[in-house]
Design a protein around this motif. Structure first.
Motif, PDB file in Angstrom:
ATOM      1  N   MET A 103       0.575  -1.194  -0.051  1.00 18.54           N
ATOM      2  CA  MET A 103       0.151   0.017   0.039  1.00 18.54           C
ATOM      3  C   MET A 103       1.035   1.274  -0.094  1.00 18.54           C
ATOM      4  SD  MET A 103      -2.973  -1.115   2.725  1.00 18.54           S
ATOM      5  CE  MET A 103      -3.453   0.641   2.866  1.00 18.54           C
ATOM      6  N   ALA A 104       1.832   1.346   0.773  1.00 19.63           N
ATOM      7  CA  ALA A 104       2.800   2.495   0.745  1.00 19.63           C
ATOM      8  C   ALA A 104       3.406   2.673  -0.564  1.00 19.63           C
ATOM      9  CB  ALA A 104       3.905   2.361   1.878  1.00 19.63           C
ATOM     10  N   LEU A 105       4.057   1.621  -1.124  1.00 22.29           N
ATOM     11  CA  LEU A 105       4.666   1.728  -2.582  1.00 22.29           C
ATOM     12  C   LEU A 105       3.586   2.304  -3.515  1.00 22.29           C
ATOM     13  CD1 LEU A 105       6.954  -1.367  -2.602  1.00 22.29           C
ATOM     14  CD2 LEU A 105       7.669   0.770  -2.367  1.00 22.29           C
ATOM     15  N   ASP A 106       2.302   1.809  -3.498  1.00 21.36           N
ATOM     16  CA  ASP A 106       1.187   1.999  -4.377  1.00 21.36           C
ATOM     17  C   ASP A 106       1.169   3.604  -4.101  1.00 21.36           C
ATOM     18  OD1 ASP A 106      -0.787   1.491  -6.470  1.00 21.36           O
ATOM     19  OD2 ASP A 106      -2.172   2.063  -4.921  1.00 21.36           O
ATOM     20  N   LEU A 107       0.949   3.973  -2.877  1.00 17.61           N
ATOM     21  CA  LEU A 107       0.564   5.385  -2.478  1.00 17.61           C
ATOM     22  C   LEU A 107       1.571   6.167  -3.205  1.00 17.61           C
ATOM     23  CD1 LEU A 107      -1.186   7.310  -1.085  1.00 17.61           C
ATOM     24  CD2 LEU A 107       0.266   7.239   0.936  1.00 17.61           C
ATOM     25  N   PHE A 108       3.002   5.940  -3.262  1.00 18.15           N
ATOM     26  CA  PHE A 108       3.800   6.976  -3.676  1.00 18.15           C
ATOM     27  C   PHE A 108       4.259   6.620  -5.278  1.00 18.15           C
ATOM     28  CE2 PHE A 108       4.515   7.454   0.728  1.00 18.15           C
ATOM     29  CZ  PHE A 108       4.846   8.844   0.820  1.00 18.15           C
ATOM     30  N   GLY A 109       3.371   5.613  -5.771  1.00 17.70           N
ATOM     31  CA  GLY A 109       3.721   5.261  -7.240  1.00 17.70           C
ATOM     32  C   GLY A 109       4.770   4.767  -7.410  1.00 17.70           C
ATOM     33  N   LEU A 110       5.309   3.927  -6.659  1.00 18.67           N
ATOM     34  CA  LEU A 110       6.621   2.975  -6.941  1.00 18.67           C
ATOM     35  C   LEU A 110       6.476   1.609  -7.202  1.00 18.67           C
ATOM     36  CD1 LEU A 110       8.624   4.613  -3.935  1.00 18.67           C
ATOM     37  CD2 LEU A 110       8.847   5.092  -6.243  1.00 18.67           C
ATOM     38  N   PRO A 111       6.998   0.725  -8.107  1.00 23.50           N
ATOM     39  CA  PRO A 111       6.888  -0.470  -8.201  1.00 23.50           C
ATOM     40  C   PRO A 111       7.213  -1.497  -7.338  1.00 23.50           C
ATOM     41  CG  PRO A 111       8.783  -0.009  -9.429  1.00 23.50           C
ATOM     42  CD  PRO A 111       8.170   1.411  -8.812  1.00 23.50           C
ATOM     43  N   PHE A 112       6.819  -2.386  -7.188  1.00 25.17           N
ATOM     44  CA  PHE A 112       7.335  -3.721  -6.262  1.00 25.17           C
ATOM     45  C   PHE A 112       8.516  -4.216  -6.834  1.00 25.17           C
ATOM     46  CE2 PHE A 112       7.627  -7.553  -4.030  1.00 25.17           C
ATOM     47  CZ  PHE A 112       7.221  -7.320  -2.703  1.00 25.17           C
ATOM     48  N   SER A 113       9.830  -3.779  -6.275  1.00 23.92           N
ATOM     49  CA  SER A 113      11.023  -4.077  -6.957  1.00 23.92           C
ATOM     50  C   SER A 113      11.673  -5.247  -6.091  1.00 23.92           C
ATOM     51  CB  SER A 113      11.919  -2.888  -6.954  1.00 23.92           C
ATOM     52  OG  SER A 113      12.090  -2.279  -5.887  1.00 23.92           O
ATOM     53  N   GLY A 114      13.080  -5.393  -6.490  1.00 18.45           N
ATOM     54  CA  GLY A 114      13.797  -6.294  -5.542  1.00 18.45           C
ATOM     55  C   GLY A 114      14.192  -5.765  -4.173  1.00 18.45           C
ATOM     56  N   MET A 115      14.242  -4.577  -4.197  1.00 16.86           N
ATOM     57  CA  MET A 115      14.268  -3.891  -2.799  1.00 16.86           C
ATOM     58  C   MET A 115      13.285  -4.069  -1.867  1.00 16.86           C
ATOM     59  SD  MET A 115      17.537  -2.824  -2.922  1.00 16.86           S
ATOM     60  CE  MET A 115      17.538  -1.987  -1.420  1.00 16.86           C
ATOM     61  N   ALA A 116      12.238  -3.998  -2.444  1.00 16.86           N
ATOM     62  CA  ALA A 116      10.533  -4.071  -1.720  1.00 16.86           C
ATOM     63  C   ALA A 116      10.845  -5.474  -1.074  1.00 16.86           C
ATOM     64  CB  ALA A 116       9.609  -3.930  -2.729  1.00 16.86           C
ATOM     65  N   VAL A 117      11.200  -6.636  -1.954  1.00 17.90           N
ATOM     66  CA  VAL A 117      11.260  -8.027  -1.325  1.00 17.90           C
ATOM     67  C   VAL A 117      12.252  -8.212  -0.362  1.00 17.90           C
ATOM     68  CG1 VAL A 117      11.995 -10.363  -2.103  1.00 17.90           C
ATOM     69  CG2 VAL A 117      10.797  -8.807  -3.658  1.00 17.90           C
ATOM     70  N   ILE A 118      13.452  -7.348  -0.301  1.00 18.09           N
ATOM     71  CA  ILE A 118      14.340  -7.269   0.897  1.00 18.09           C
ATOM     72  C   ILE A 118      13.472  -6.781   2.163  1.00 18.09           C
ATOM     73  CG2 ILE A 118      16.450  -6.446   1.725  1.00 18.09           C
ATOM     74  CD1 ILE A 118      17.720  -6.615  -1.191  1.00 18.09           C
ATOM     75  N   THR A 119      12.708  -5.804   1.826  1.00 25.59           N
ATOM     76  CA  THR A 119      12.095  -5.123   2.833  1.00 25.59           C
ATOM     77  C   THR A 119      11.108  -6.212   3.626  1.00 25.59           C
ATOM     78  OG1 THR A 119      12.121  -2.922   1.899  1.00 25.59           O
ATOM     79  CG2 THR A 119      10.426  -3.340   3.563  1.00 25.59           C
ATOM     80  N   MET A 120      10.503  -7.151   2.549  1.00 22.27           N
ATOM     81  CA  MET A 120       9.623  -8.138   3.146  1.00 22.27           C
ATOM     82  C   MET A 120      10.148  -9.045   4.203  1.00 22.27           C
ATOM     83  SD  MET A 120       6.604  -7.419   2.070  1.00 22.27           S
ATOM     84  CE  MET A 120       5.833  -9.068   2.207  1.00 22.27           C
TER      85      MET A 120
END
Length: 234
Positions: A103-120
């Motif tokens: 939701m936070a990434l979508d709010l700022f218009g950012l794609p779900f990238s490899g860095m987002a996977v690390i965040t998970m």
């Protein structure tokens, strides 16, 4: 004159920049389609390289890593608490953390990238820690002090609220510079920080409001199935 190589093969490179809102996975699909349309000889190969590495392989490996981590946590908690039910209460915080990050990434218009996977992966550990603080206290209160499930989880919420809030906000404030700092590498840091803060906030709310309810539900289920290690909450 210099000739660049990748391995033993001569190579030529084309640089590109992503349009805001477009992910590397989408770019990979477009490049693959255009490559097939060119009908190039089999001796000519091409690949997309980025700061995040091999897109498809890294995503696939990350999915396997997350599943393996969840399974390892479930088995460890099951042996620790001698229960097949309460580990599910703790693991229930993981989806909320993921939803908050997306939701936070979508709010700022950012794609779900490899860095987002690390965040998970980071969110998995933090959200599990918050739930463990509640469930561990409640289980020990039931078994050692003879409290009912409702009394135990209520006291756990009252006594564990401050450490949960402190650790959550400490992690969120630590991620804030990743969001605010510009300069080189900003496109990698910002998704990491935004996803981390969004996941922490949603996971925090879920931990304090739904984890106690799930704890009581799991206790009722275990009691109805006559699990001897859990006490009746009546």
């Amino acid at each position: 004159m210099a000739v660049t190589h990748i391995g033993y093969a001569s190579s030529a490179s084309l640089a590109l920049e992503l349009t805001p809102g477009v992910s590397l996975l989408q770019v990979q699909a477009i490049i693959d389609q255009e490559w097939r349309n060119q009908h190039l000889p089999e001796t000519i190969n091409g690949e997309l390289q980025s700061d995040e590495g091999d897109v498809g392989k890294s995503t696939h490996d990350s999915e396997i890593l997350i599943v393996a981590a969840v399974l390892a946590v479930y088995l460890t908690l099951g042996m620790l608490y001698e229960s097949v039910w309460h580990p599910l209460t703790i693991l229930s915080t993981i989806p909320s953390a993921g939803i908050g990050a997306v939701m936070a990434l979508d709010l700022f218009g950012l794609p779900f990238s490899g860095m987002a996977v690390i965040t998970m992966l980071l969110l998995t550990g933090i959200s599990l820690k918050n739930a463990i603080l509640l469930v561990d206290f409640a289980i020990h209160a039931e078994r050692e002090r003879g409290m009912t499930g409702r009394e135990a989880i209520r006291e756990a919420c009252l006594l564990r609220l401050r450490p949960i809030v402190m650790t959550t906000f400490a992690a969120a404030l630590g991620a804030l510079p990743l969001v605010m700092m510009g300069g080189y590498g900003m496109e990698l840091r910002q998704p990491l920080g935004i996803a981390l803060i969004g996941g922490l906030l949603v996971s925090q709310a879920q931990t304090m409001f739904t984890t106690p309810a799930l704890y009581l539900l799991m206790t009722r289920i275990a009691t109805s199935l006559q699990c001897p290690q859990l006490r009746n909450i009546s």
